[in-house]
Motif scaffolding. Structure first.
Motif, PDB file in Angstrom:
ATOM      1  N   LEU A 133      86.600 113.412  -3.299  1.00  0.00           N
ATOM      2  CA  LEU A 133      87.456 112.146  -2.611  1.00  0.00           C
ATOM      3  C   LEU A 133      86.646 110.917  -2.153  1.00  0.00           C
ATOM      4  O   LEU A 133      85.081 111.402  -1.901  1.00  0.00           O
ATOM      5  CB  LEU A 133      88.123 112.884  -1.226  1.00  0.00           C
ATOM      6  N   GLN A 134      87.331 109.161  -2.767  1.00  0.00           N
ATOM      7  CA  GLN A 134      86.302 108.572  -2.232  1.00  0.00           C
ATOM      8  C   GLN A 134      86.961 107.511  -1.184  1.00  0.00           C
ATOM      9  O   GLN A 134      87.457 107.834   0.410  1.00  0.00           O
ATOM     10  CB  GLN A 134      86.101 107.830  -3.113  1.00  0.00           C
ATOM     11  N   CYS A 135      88.468 106.343  -0.771  1.00  0.00           N
ATOM     12  CA  CYS A 135      88.570 106.608  -0.368  1.00  0.00           C
ATOM     13  C   CYS A 135      89.405 107.189   0.664  1.00  0.00           C
ATOM     14  O   CYS A 135      89.511 106.756   1.766  1.00  0.00           O
ATOM     15  CB  CYS A 135      90.034 105.485  -0.516  1.00  0.00           C
ATOM     16  N   GLY A 136      90.366 108.349  -0.010  1.00  0.00           N
ATOM     17  CA  GLY A 136      90.369 109.299   0.855  1.00  0.00           C
ATOM     18  C   GLY A 136      92.140 109.493   0.589  1.00  0.00           C
ATOM     19  O   GLY A 136      93.000 109.751   1.506  1.00  0.00           O
ATOM     20  N   TYR A 137      92.714 108.802   0.908  1.00  0.00           N
ATOM     21  CA  TYR A 137      94.278 108.250   0.380  1.00  0.00           C
ATOM     22  C   TYR A 137      95.153 108.905  -0.018  1.00  0.00           C
ATOM     23  O   TYR A 137      96.123 109.335  -0.055  1.00  0.00           O
ATOM     24  CB  TYR A 137      94.426 106.777   0.567  1.00  0.00           C
ATOM     25  N   CYS A 138      94.627 109.132  -1.287  1.00  0.00           N
ATOM     26  CA  CYS A 138      95.415 110.447  -1.754  1.00  0.00           C
ATOM     27  C   CYS A 138      95.448 111.710  -1.525  1.00  0.00           C
ATOM     28  O   CYS A 138      95.587 113.198  -2.057  1.00  0.00           O
ATOM     29  CB  CYS A 138      95.141 110.633  -3.596  1.00  0.00           C
ATOM     30  N   THR A 139      93.922 111.677  -1.208  1.00  0.00           N
ATOM     31  CA  THR A 139      93.536 113.732  -0.815  1.00  0.00           C
ATOM     32  C   THR A 139      94.823 114.596   0.212  1.00  0.00           C
ATOM     33  O   THR A 139      94.815 114.991  -0.566  1.00  0.00           O
ATOM     34  CB  THR A 139      92.317 112.921   0.393  1.00  0.00           C
ATOM     35  N   PRO A 140      95.298 114.116   0.660  1.00  0.00           N
ATOM     36  CA  PRO A 140      96.289 114.719   1.232  1.00  0.00           C
ATOM     37  C   PRO A 140      97.283 115.260   0.194  1.00  0.00           C
ATOM     38  O   PRO A 140      97.645 116.491   0.798  1.00  0.00           O
ATOM     39  CB  PRO A 140      96.641 114.222   2.915  1.00  0.00           C
ATOM     40  N   GLY A 141      97.833 114.673  -0.231  1.00  0.00           N
ATOM     41  CA  GLY A 141      98.527 115.025  -1.189  1.00  0.00           C
ATOM     42  C   GLY A 141      97.984 115.823  -2.567  1.00  0.00           C
ATOM     43  O   GLY A 141      98.268 116.785  -2.780  1.00  0.00           O
ATOM     44  N   MET A 142      97.016 115.497  -2.453  1.00  0.00           N
ATOM     45  CA  MET A 142      96.004 116.221  -3.409  1.00  0.00           C
ATOM     46  C   MET A 142      96.009 117.605  -3.103  1.00  0.00           C
ATOM     47  O   MET A 142      96.267 118.314  -3.591  1.00  0.00           O
ATOM     48  CB  MET A 142      94.855 114.939  -3.872  1.00  0.00           C
ATOM     49  N   VAL A 143      95.405 118.024  -1.855  1.00  0.00           N
ATOM     50  CA  VAL A 143      94.567 118.805  -0.949  1.00  0.00           C
ATOM     51  C   VAL A 143      96.151 119.599  -1.255  1.00  0.00           C
ATOM     52  O   VAL A 143      96.110 120.898  -1.602  1.00  0.00           O
ATOM     53  CB  VAL A 143      94.670 118.880   0.277  1.00  0.00           C
ATOM     54  N   ASN A 181      99.522 113.063  -8.785  1.00  0.00           N
ATOM     55  CA  ASN A 181      98.564 112.363  -7.937  1.00  0.00           C
ATOM     56  C   ASN A 181      97.986 111.762  -8.588  1.00  0.00           C
ATOM     57  O   ASN A 181      96.703 112.155  -8.950  1.00  0.00           O
ATOM     58  CB  ASN A 181      98.442 113.730  -7.116  1.00  0.00           C
ATOM     59  N   TYR A 182      99.060 110.391  -7.854  1.00  0.00           N
ATOM     60  CA  TYR A 182      97.654 109.407  -8.621  1.00  0.00           C
ATOM     61  C   TYR A 182      95.774 109.522  -7.530  1.00  0.00           C
ATOM     62  O   TYR A 182      96.408 109.487  -6.272  1.00  0.00           O
ATOM     63  CB  TYR A 182      97.794 108.386  -8.355  1.00  0.00           C
ATOM     64  N   CYS A 183      94.980 109.701  -8.057  1.00  0.00           N
ATOM     65  CA  CYS A 183      93.888 109.116  -7.834  1.00  0.00           C
ATOM     66  C   CYS A 183      93.587 108.361  -8.116  1.00  0.00           C
ATOM     67  O   CYS A 183      92.901 108.158  -9.422  1.00  0.00           O
ATOM     68  CB  CYS A 183      93.192 109.964  -7.481  1.00  0.00           C
ATOM     69  N   ARG A 184      92.699 106.464  -7.435  1.00  0.00           N
ATOM     70  CA  ARG A 184      92.607 105.629  -8.385  1.00  0.00           C
ATOM     71  C   ARG A 184      90.790 105.722  -8.180  1.00  0.00           C
ATOM     72  O   ARG A 184      90.146 104.701  -8.578  1.00  0.00           O
ATOM     73  CB  ARG A 184      93.132 104.476  -7.047  1.00  0.00           C
ATOM     74  N   CYS A 185      90.326 106.053  -7.523  1.00  0.00           N
ATOM     75  CA  CYS A 185      88.744 106.023  -6.979  1.00  0.00           C
ATOM     76  C   CYS A 185      87.569 107.375  -7.788  1.00  0.00           C
ATOM     77  O   CYS A 185      87.010 107.267  -8.185  1.00  0.00           O
ATOM     78  CB  CYS A 185      88.137 106.377  -5.314  1.00  0.00           C
ATOM     79  N   THR A 186      88.344 108.599  -8.173  1.00  0.00           N
ATOM     80  CA  THR A 186      87.580 109.507  -8.308  1.00  0.00           C
ATOM     81  C   THR A 186      87.033 109.603 -10.001  1.00  0.00           C
ATOM     82  O   THR A 186      86.520 109.952 -10.903  1.00  0.00           O
ATOM     83  CB  THR A 186      87.380 111.142  -7.879  1.00  0.00           C
ATOM     84  N   GLY A 187      88.344 109.338 -10.610  1.00  0.00           N
ATOM     85  CA  GLY A 187      88.591 109.822 -12.184  1.00  0.00           C
ATOM     86  C   GLY A 187      88.878 111.505 -12.628  1.00  0.00           C
ATOM     87  O   GLY A 187      88.457 111.602 -13.174  1.00  0.00           O
ATOM     88  N   VAL A 213      88.807  94.210  12.242  1.00  0.00           N
ATOM     89  CA  VAL A 213      88.195  95.272  12.540  1.00  0.00           C
ATOM     90  C   VAL A 213      88.668  96.387  10.790  1.00  0.00           C
ATOM     91  O   VAL A 213      90.424  96.089  10.604  1.00  0.00           O
ATOM     92  CB  VAL A 213      89.218  95.954  13.375  1.00  0.00           C
ATOM     93  N   CYS A 214      88.056  96.614  10.485  1.00  0.00           N
ATOM     94  CA  CYS A 214      88.391  97.651   9.208  1.00  0.00           C
ATOM     95  C   CYS A 214      88.009  98.971   9.245  1.00  0.00           C
ATOM     96  O   CYS A 214      87.097  99.200   9.463  1.00  0.00           O
ATOM     97  CB  CYS A 214      86.962  96.394   7.747  1.00  0.00           C
ATOM     98  N   LYS A 215      89.056  99.239   9.968  1.00  0.00           N
ATOM     99  CA  LYS A 215      89.306 101.229   9.263  1.00  0.00           C
ATOM    100  C   LYS A 215      89.528 101.176   8.329  1.00  0.00           C
ATOM    101  O   LYS A 215      88.445 101.482   7.115  1.00  0.00           O
ATOM    102  CB  LYS A 215      90.077 101.391   9.996  1.00  0.00           C
ATOM    103  N   ASP A 216      89.765 103.318   7.885  1.00  0.00           N
ATOM    104  CA  ASP A 216      89.596 103.628   6.822  1.00  0.00           C
ATOM    105  C   ASP A 216      90.150 102.778   6.011  1.00  0.00           C
ATOM    106  O   ASP A 216      91.090 102.147   5.459  1.00  0.00           O
ATOM    107  CB  ASP A 216      90.088 104.693   6.688  1.00  0.00           C
ATOM    108  N   VAL A 217      89.804 102.689   4.200  1.00  0.00           N
ATOM    109  CA  VAL A 217      91.085 101.730   3.839  1.00  0.00           C
ATOM    110  C   VAL A 217      91.031 102.797   2.599  1.00  0.00           C
ATOM    111  O   VAL A 217      90.412 102.950   1.911  1.00  0.00           O
ATOM    112  CB  VAL A 217      89.576 100.445   3.424  1.00  0.00           C
ATOM    113  N   GLY A 218      92.358 102.733   1.854  1.00  0.00           N
ATOM    114  CA  GLY A 218      92.730 102.815   1.068  1.00  0.00           C
ATOM    115  C   GLY A 218      92.215 102.741   0.008  1.00  0.00           C
ATOM    116  O   GLY A 218      93.546 102.431  -1.176  1.00  0.00           O
ATOM    117  N   GLY A 229      85.177 103.723   0.824  1.00  0.00           N
ATOM    118  CA  GLY A 229      84.918 104.930   0.005  1.00  0.00           C
ATOM    119  C   GLY A 229      83.801 105.175  -1.002  1.00  0.00           C
ATOM    120  O   GLY A 229      83.396 106.462  -1.494  1.00  0.00           O
ATOM    121  N   GLN A 230      82.972 104.549  -1.327  1.00  0.00           N
ATOM    122  CA  GLN A 230      81.807 103.957  -1.842  1.00  0.00           C
ATOM    123  C   GLN A 230      80.998 105.242  -1.404  1.00  0.00           C
ATOM    124  O   GLN A 230      80.581 106.080  -1.878  1.00  0.00           O
ATOM    125  CB  GLN A 230      81.055 103.229  -2.028  1.00  0.00           C
TER     126      GLN A 230
END
Lengths: 164, 799, 281
Positions: free
Chosen positions: A103-113, A138-144, B254-259, B514-515
Motif C-alpha cells: 500500500l502507498q497512500c492507503g486509501y484503497c487498502t481497507p477495501g482491498m483487505v 478494487n482500484y489501486c492507483r499507487c502500487t500497480g 495541515v496535511c494529514k493522510d493523503v489518498g 504514500g511514497q
C-alpha cells in the motif's frame, strides 16, 4: 415498518455490536458507517460502485457499501475494516501488506483487505492470475498491484503451510 | 521481493545503517487497519458542507443567477456567487517570468461573468450536510448564454477560431522555439529521414481519494487552518495569504493522510480557494469533498499533446538529428502558480536527451481551449518526450534493418562521457544508459524472448518487444519555479530533536502522500544519529510545525528532504557527542552514537545510553560543566547547488501480444539509476506504481471530449484506469550512480516508471504489428486504434 | 454525490410490491441495487419511492419445475455461481457470470434485476435470449409469462408494465444434445462488454440445429443474429460472419467504433462457433 417513509429506524449489527439508528432512506451504507457511526476506515472513492474503496462485508459477503442503502441493512451483520482489524481475523494479511509495502497512500487498502479476506479461506489455493481476478474490482492507483498480489499470495501460502 | 542493497558510499556506511535497507514504513499498520486520517474523514464543530454549482457549458456567459429557492431550502447556510467571493478572494494569473511570453487571464475562485470550461464553478451552496447542499444546488437557477467553445487545439490558433480571452489577443499561451547544432544540414546529409506524428491523449490522475479540503477560519484568532491533502503546504500557505489578504502567519496548512497525489494535489484549485474564502466569509469551518464526477471535470488533466517528429539516420545506425513540433491544449487558463506551459517546455528540453546527437530543432506551442485545465502530473513531459524519441529511434532502426537494441547501443551517451550536456544544454552529472541496458537485457533474457516471438509468429500469434531508454529530471533546484518568481521553495529543512527518553523526533518540510517519505526520513535520521529506527518519529505536513520547504513533487523528497534530514541528524549526533564528551570527560571525537547509546568509536563498547544522557541534559544540567550548554535539537536545510537538476536514467522493456486490437501485457522490465538507494523496496514500488500509471496512459486512460467541449467519460465506469487483471508483474533492477551534489547521493525515483512505460509499450505494439506494416503512434492504444491501423495498412497494401 | 430524497418501503409479498407500484406513479423496484443505487447517487434516477423486494419470501430460490429451471427474481450472481442446479441445467449462465462486473457486485446483483433493467451491454439479457427463456411477470391480475423474444422493447424498455415486477426467469433445461457458448470483449476484466455473444444450439449429427446467437452491446437490447444463425445451421462459419453485416447495426461508442464492434462480433462468432461444435458439454 411498512409505511413508505423518507426516514427509518434500523437495527443491525456492525462489527459485532448492535446498532439502532434513524436514517434517511437515501443514506447509503458507506455514509452511514462514516458519518453516523464514525467508522471512517470505509473509504469513498467513486460512489458509483466501480473503485471498491468502500467494500465491506455484509453477512459475510463482500459488498459495495456505496451501492447498498443503510435502510436495506436492517437485521444484517456488517463488518468493516475496523471490525476485521479488531478481531485479528486477517492480521496475517495486514502484516503481509505492511511487510511488502503493498500500500502507498492507503486509501484503497481497507477495501482491498476486505476483498482479499474472502480469498483466504478458499478451498483451492488461487494462483496469481486468480488473485488478480478476484481483486480486479478494487482500484489501486499507487502500487500497480504487483505488491498487493505478492502480499495476498504470501498470506495464502503461509495459511496453506500452517494448515498442512 | 526487494532485497537490501548495500550502499556503495563509505560516508553512509555507519554501523547499523538503515540506508539501503528495505525497512517497512512506520505508517502502514495504521493504514491497513482503516485508522488513517484523510481530509474527507475530518469533522469539526460548526462545520458546514459546500457543493459547487458547475457550468454545464464549455463556454458561456452567465446572464443571471437566481438563488432564491436554493437559499430557502432545508439546511442551507448560504448561496454565494463568483462576484460575492471576489470580494473576499482576489483572482490570480498563472505565469512565470522565466517562461518568456507565457500569458494567461485572471482566474477567479468562482466564475464571475463567464464560464470557460464544463465543470467550472459558478456558484457555491453551503448547507448542513453534503446531501442538503446537493438538494439546494439543484434549485439554483443559472441562465447561460452559450458561447462558441474552442475545443480543437490544432485549430485554436486559426484566425477564424474565436479568442477565449479577448484581452490576450489570441489563444496562444506560450511558444518556445529551439535549435541546437545544425539540424538542417544534418537532415540533408542523412541517409534516411523518418517522420511520424504522435498523439498523447488527455488523461488525469484519478487519486483514489478525491480532492478534499476543510477550511477553518476562526474569527477568535483571526487564523485560517486549511486541512488539505496538498503536496506543498508552504506554497498553499503563501497563496492563501496573498489572495485572502491575510498574513502568512495567520494561515496554517495541515496535511494529514493523503489518498494519492501524483502531481494532482500540488496545484491551486479554484474550488479550494473558494472553500477557504467561504470559511472566511461565513466564519466557520467549511468542508469540500469533490465527488468523483467533479474530480473528472476539475482535477487537473495532463498530456493532450500532438507532436510531429522527425529523425535523421545514417545507414550504419548513427542518429544525425531530431526535430519536433509540439502542440498542446491546456484549457482556458494556465494553472496557478506552476503554470501549464511546463509540460511542453519539458518536451522540448528532454526529446533526444539520452542520445549523443547534437542536432536538434524544436517548437512547442501551448494553446488555450474550453476544456478543463491541464498542468503537471506525474512525470511531466517525460512520457511524451520519451515516446517521441524512442518511437522515432525504433522507426529509424526498422528503416535500416537494425535491431532496436543495437541502434541504442550505437547512439546512447557513453557511460564514460560524463559530465556532459544535452543538445538543449541539460547538464548530466553521471548517467549509465549502457550499463542499464545491459542489465535489462540480461533480466529479460532478450535472445530467448526474440526466439519465442519468432516461434509464436509462425503460429499466427503476434507478440512484440519494445524498449525505451530515457532521462528524468529529479531533485530540482530553484530553476523550475523560483527563478520565475513563484514563491515555491526549492529547499527543504529538517529539525531533529533528542528527548529525555532517548527518542528522536524529526520535523520535515518534505511531505508524505504514500511514497514513503516519512520512512526514508526516519531511516536517514536513525542512521545519522545512531538510534534504532523505531525510536524515530517523523512529523510532516503542517506549516505550524515543520521547517519551511518545498514539499514532495518532481521526485525531490528523498533527494532534497532526505539530505536535509541527513545533515540535521549528523548535527544532532555531533551535539550529543559534545554532551557525552563533557559528561564522560572524553574527546568527543573518540565517541560515537550507535543503537541508542554513546559508545567508544574504536571498540563499540557502550559508555552511556542516550536515555541517561537525556536525563542529565534535561533534568540535571547543573551537573554539566559550567558554561556548557547542551543542544539536543539541530536544524539543517538543503538545496542542491552543483546542478540545477539531478538527472536520472532508466530503461524499460515491454513484452506483449496483440490480438483483435487488444494488447495483452506479458512482461515488463525496468532498470533504473536513481543514485543511492535509500530504501530499495520503496524505490521498486515507486517504479512499479509509476509504470502502471504510464501503462494506463498508453492503453486505457483518456479524457474524451466532444466537439462542444463536453467530457464524454467523466465517471469511473467510463474513464478506464489500470486494474489488476490487465497489469503484468513488473521486474525492477538498478544501476547506482550517486549524485555528488549531496552526501546521500540520492536522486528521485517517483516518476521514472511513468516516464518510460508508454514508449516501451508503443514500441512493443509496433513490433508485434510489423508483419502487417501497421504502426500506431496515437495514445491510448485502444482496440479501435489498433484495428484502425491494421485496416489502414491493409488498404495501403491493397492499393 | 448523494441521492435525491426518496421514500422507501419494504414489500412483504409480490402482491404487496405490486400494490405499492400501483399506488405510486414514480416508483422503482430495488432488488440487488447494483445499477440502481449508482444511478440514484448520481441523481440520474430520482424516484419518489423505492420498493424493496429483498425481503419477499420465495424469490431467492433456484429450482427445477415443469421441465424448466426457475431462477427467482432475488437470486444473486454469487448464489447462482455456487448453485449446482445452475451449472447442471444452465451451463451458459455459469459461463457468463464470471464476466459480470466484479466479485463484490456479484454478491448483491441479481440475474432478474439485470434482465428487468435490460442494459444493452449486460450479459444476462443476452443469455436469456440465447436460451429462449420465459420471463415471469407479476401484476395486479396475477402472474403472466412472456417469451424472451417478445420481452425487450427498446432501450431499457421491456414488456414489464409500470405496475408489474419480474418475479422469475424460466429456462429450458440443458440436455445431452444441447450446446452453449459465451464470449465477450471488454476493455478490462469486468467492464461492460464492447461486444458480447451468448449462444445455444442443438447438436444434430455432425452439425448444429436450433442455433440462437444473442449479441449484446450492439444495439438497444440484446439482439439475435438470425442470418448468422441460419448460416451456422448450414455449417458455414464464414458465411455466418458475413451475415452479421445484415444482422447487426451497432452504433459506435467511446469504447468501440462501429467498425471495431463489427470486427469483434465476427471474431466472437468464430470462437463461439468452434465451441458449439465441440463434443458434448
Amino acid at each position: 415498518m411498512t409505511a413508505a417513509q423518507m426516514e427509518h429506524e434500523i437495527t443491525l449489527t456492525v462489527n459485532g455490536f448492535a446498532v439502532s439508528e434513524r436514517v434517511e432512506a437515501r443514506r447509503h451504507l458507506a455514509d452511514f458507517l462514516r458519518e453516523d457511526l464514525g467508522l471512517t476506515g470505509t473509504h469513498i472513492g467513486c460512489e458509483h460502485g466501480v473503485c471498491g474503496a468502500c467494500t465491506v462485508l455484509v453477512d459475510g459477503e463482500i459488498t459495495r457499501s456505496c451501492l447498498t442503502l443503510a435502510v436495506q441493512c436492517e437485521g444484517k451483520s456488517v463488518t468493516t475494516i475496523e471490525g476485521i482489524s479488531d478481531s485479528g481475523a486477517v492480521a496475517d494479511l495486514q502484516e503481509a501488506f505492511r511487510a511488502r509495502n503493498a500500500l502507498q497512500c492507503g486509501y484503497c487498502t481497507p477495501g482491498m483487505v476486505i476483498t482479499a479476506s474472502v480469498l483466504l479461506d478458499a478451498e483451492e489455493m488461487p494462483d496469481r492470475e486468480e488473485i488478480r481476478d478476484h481483486i480486479s474490482g478494487n482500484y489501486c492507483r499507487c502500487t500497480g498491484y504487483h505488491a498487493i498480489v505478492d502480499a495476498v499470495e504470501t498470506t495464502l501460502k503461509a495459511r496453506a503451510e500452517a494448515g498442512r | 521481493m526487494s532485497g537490501d542493497v548495500p550502499s556503495p558510499l563509505t560516508a553512509l556506511d555507519r554501523p547499523n545503517s538503515y540506508i539501503g535497507r528495505a525497512v517497512p514504513r512506520p505508517n502502514l499498520k495504521r493504514l491497513t487497519e482503516g485508522r488513517g486520517e484523510y481530509v474527507s474523514d475530518i469533522s469539526l464543530p460548526r462545520m458546514v458542507h459546500v457543493v459547487y454549482v458547475r457550468s454545464p457549458h464549455a463556454h458561456a456567459r452567465i446572464v443571471s443567477i437566481d438563488a432564491t429557492a436554493a437559499k430557502a431550502a432545508k439546511g442551507v447556510v448560504a448561496v454565494v456567487t463568483g462576484a460575492e467571493i471576489a470580494q473576499v478572494c482576489t483572482p490570480w494569473v498563472g505565469v512565470l517570468s522565466h517562461m518568456v511570453g507565457l500569458k494567461s487571464a485572471p482566474q477567479h475562485p468562482i466564475a464571475v461573468d463567464r464560464a470557460c470550461w464544463q465543470g467550472e464553478a459558478v456558484a457555491a451552496v453551503v448547507a448542513r450536510t453534503r446531501a442538503l447542499a446537493e438538494d439546494a444546488a439543484a434549485l439554483v437557477e443559472v441562465e447561460y448564454e452559450p458561447l462558441t467553445p474552442v475545443t480543437d487545439m490544432m485549430t485554436a490558433l486559426d484566425p477564424e477560431t474565436p479568442v477565449i480571452h479577448e484581452s490576450l489577443g489570441d489563444n496562444l499561451a506560450f511558444e518556445r522555439n529551439f535549435s541546437g547544432g545544425d539540424p538542417a544540414s544534418a537532415f540533408a546529409a542523412s541517409d534516411h529521414v523518418i517522420e511520424a506524428d504522435f498523439g498523447f491523449g488527455r488523461h488525469t490522475g484519478v487519486t483514489l481519494e478525491p480532492r478534499a479540503m476543510v477550511a477553518d477560519f476562526n474569527p477568535g484568532t483571526g487564523r485560517l487552518t486549511a486541512y488539505l491533502g496538498t503536496q506543498a503546504p508552504h506554497m498553499i500557505q503563501n497563496i492563501l495569504s496573498i489572495h485572502l489578504a491575510m498574513p502568512e502567519s495567520a494561515i496554517r496548512v495541515v496535511c494529514k493522510d493523503v489518498g494519492g497525489s501524483f502531481g494532482i494535489k500540488v496545484h491551486v484549485y479554484a474550488d479550494e480557494m473558494a472553500t477557504a474564502a467561504l470559511s472566511k466569509l461565513l466564519q466557520r469551518p467549511v468542508k469540500f469533498v469533490a465527488d468523483r464526477l467533479e474530480s473528472f471535470l476539475t482535477d487537473i488533466h495532463a498530456r493532450d499533446h500532438r507532436v510531429k517528429g522527425k529523425v535523421g539516420v545514417m545507414a550504419d545506425g548513427t542518429i544525425t538529428a531530431f526535430e519536433i513540433d509540439d502542440v498542446t491544449g491546456i484549457g482556458p487558463y494556465s494553472v496557478y502558480p506552476r503554470t501549464s506551459a511546463v509540460e511542453a517546455n519539458q518536451v522540448v528540453n528532454l526529446t533526444g536527451g539520452p542520445y549523443t546527437c547534437p542536432n536538434y530543432k524544436a517548437r512547442a506551442r501551448v494553446v488555450f481551449q474550453n476544456k478543463n485545465v491541464t498542468c503537471q502530473y506525474r512525470a511531466v513531459g517525460h512520457p511524451i518526450a520519451t515516446a517521441v524519441t524512442e518511437g522515432l529511434v525504433d522507426l529509424a532502426a526498422q528503416k535500416i534493418g537494425m535491431d532496436p537494441v543495437e541502434i541504442r547501443r550505437k547512439n546512447l551517451v557513453r557511460d564514460d562521457a560524463y559530465p556532459c550536456a544535452s543538445a538543449t544544454g541539460l547538464k548530466f552529472e553521471a548517467l549509465s544508459h549502457h550499463a542499464a541496458l545491459d542489465k535489462l537485457l540480461a533480466m529479460m533474457d532478450y535472445p530467448r524472448l526474440r526466439a519465442e516471438q519468432a516461434e509464436m509468429r509462425k503460429k499466427g500469434v503476434h507478440r512484440g518487444i519494445g524498449f525505451a531508454s530515457f532521462i528524468e529530471i529529479t531533485n530540482p533546484g530553484a530553476a523550475f519555479y523560483g527563478v520565475g518568481g513563484a514563491r515555491i521553495s526549492s529547499q527543504d529543512g529538517a529539525v531533529v530533536r533528542l528527548d529525555a527518553a532517548g527518542a528522536v523526533t524529526v520535523q520535515t518540510s518534505a511531505t508524505e502522500q504514500g511514497q514513503g517519505t516519512e520512512a526514508v526520513i526516519a531511516q536517514v535520521v536513525a542512521t545519522a544519529v545512531g538510534v534504532p529506527l523505531e525510536r524515530v518519529r517523523v512529523i510532516s505536513g503542517d506549516t505550524d510545525q515543520t521547517p519551511y520547504g518545498g514539499g514532495t513533487w518532481a521526485s525531490r523528497a528523498a533527494g532534497i528532504g532526505g539530505e536535509a534530514a541527513w545533515q540535521a541528524g549528523k548535527a544532532l549526533r555531533e551535539n550529543v557527542l559534545a554532551v557525552a564528551g563533557a559528561i564522560l570527560q572524553a574527546e568527543a571525537g573518540t565517541l560515537d552514537v550507535r543503537e541508542g547509546a554513546v559508545v567508544d568509536a574504536d571498540t563499540g563498547r557502550e559508555r552511556m545510553p542516550l536515555t541517561e544522557l537525556g536525563r542529565i541534559v534535561y533534568f540535571r544540567p547543573d551537573t554539566l560543566p559550567t558554561g556548557f550548554q547542551a543542544e539536543l535539537m539541530a536544524v539543517r536545510h538543503y538545496v542542491p547547488r552543483g546542478y540545477p537538476f539531478a538527472f536520472t536514467n532508466g530503461v524499460q522493456a515491454s513484452y506483449l501480444e496483440v490480438e483483435d486490437g487488444f494488447v495483452k501485457l506479458l512482461g515488463h522490465w525496468v532498470v533504473e539509476d536513481c543514485g543511492t538507494i535509500l530504501n530499495p523496496q520503496l524505490v521498486d514500488e515507486q517504479v512499479r506504481g509509476g509504470v502502471v500509471q504510464g501503462l494506463g496512459g498508453a492503453l486505457f486512460e483518456h479524457c474524451v471530449y466532444d466537439s462542444e467541449g463536453q467530457l464524454q467519460n467523466a465517471s469511473m465506469a467510463d474513464y478506464l484506469v489500470p486494474m489488476a487483471c490487465e497489469m503484468p508483474d513488473i521486474q525492477v533492477g538498478h544501476v547506482v550512480s550517486p549524485t555528488a551534489d549531496s552526501e546521500l547521493g540520492a536522486k528521485g525515483a517517483g516518476e521514472a516508471g511513468t516516464a518510460g512505460a508508454p514508449a516501451a509499450v508503443m514500441n512493443a505494439i509496433n513490433d508485434a504489428l510489423s508483419p502487417f506494416g501497421a504502426v500506431v503512434t496515437d495514445m491510448p492504444f485502444t482496440p479501435d486504434r489498433i484495428l484502425g491501423a491494421l485496416r489502414a495498412a491493409k488498404a495501403a497494401q491493397g492499393a | 454525490m448523494k441521492p435525491a430524497p426518496f421514500a422507501y418501503a419494504k414489500a412483504r409479498s409480490v402482491a404487496h410490491a405490486v400494490e405499492l407500484l400501483s399506488a405510486h406513479d414514480d416508483a422503482r423496484i430495488i432488488a440487488g441495487g447494483q445499477s440502481l443505487v449508482a444511478m440514484l447517487n448520481m441523481r440520474l434516477a430520482a424516484p419518489e419511492i423505492l420498493i424493496d423486494i429483498n425481503d419477499i419470501p420465495g424469490l431467492s430460490e433456484v429450482s427445477v419445475e415443469d421441465g424448466f429451471l426457475r431462477i427467482g427474481a432475488l437470486v444473486r450472481y454469487a448464489q447462482a455461481q455456487r448453485s449446482p442446479l445452475v451449472s447442471t441445467h444452465a451451463p451458459l449462465i455459469a459461463r457468463a457470470i464470471p464476466h459480470v462486473a466484479h466479485a463484490a457486485i456479484r454478491s448483491r446483483g441479481t440475474l432478474g434485476g439485470s434482465v428487468a433493467f435490460a442494459d444493452p451491454a449486460a450479459e444476462m439479457p443476452a443469455c436469456m435470449l440465447a436460451l429462449g427463456a420465459r420471463i415471469v411477470i407479476a401484476g395486479v391480475d396475477g402472474e403472466r409469462e412472456v417469451a424472451i423474444d417478445d420481452f425487450f422493447k427498446g432501450l431499457y424498455e421491456t414488456a414489464i408494465g409500470p405496475a408489474e415486477m419480474l418475479v422469475a426467469l424460466r429456462l429450458p433445461l440443458h440436455g445431452p444434445s444441447r450446446r452453449v457458448a459465451f464470449g465477450e470483449y471488454a476493455r478490462r476484466r469486468g467492464d461492460y462488454a464492447m461486444v458480447g455473444l451468448a449462444a445455444t444450439a442443438r447438436a444434430q449429427g455432425a452439425g448444429l440445429a436450433d442455433v440462437r446467437l444473442a449479441y449484446f452491446s450492439v444495439g438497444l437490447n440484446a439482439v439475435r443474429a438470425q442470418g448468422a444463425e441460419a448460416a451456422l445451421e448450414a455449417g458455414d462459419v464464414e458465411g455466418a460472419v458475413a451475415a452479421l453485416d445484415g444482422d447487426l447495426d451497432p452504433d459506435g461508442d467511446i469504447h468501440a467504433s462501429r467498425d471495431t464492434k463489427m470486427h469483434l462480433a465476427g471474431a466472437l462468432l468464430r470462437r463461439v462457433a468452434a465451441e458449439l461444435s465441440e463434443a458434448a458439454q
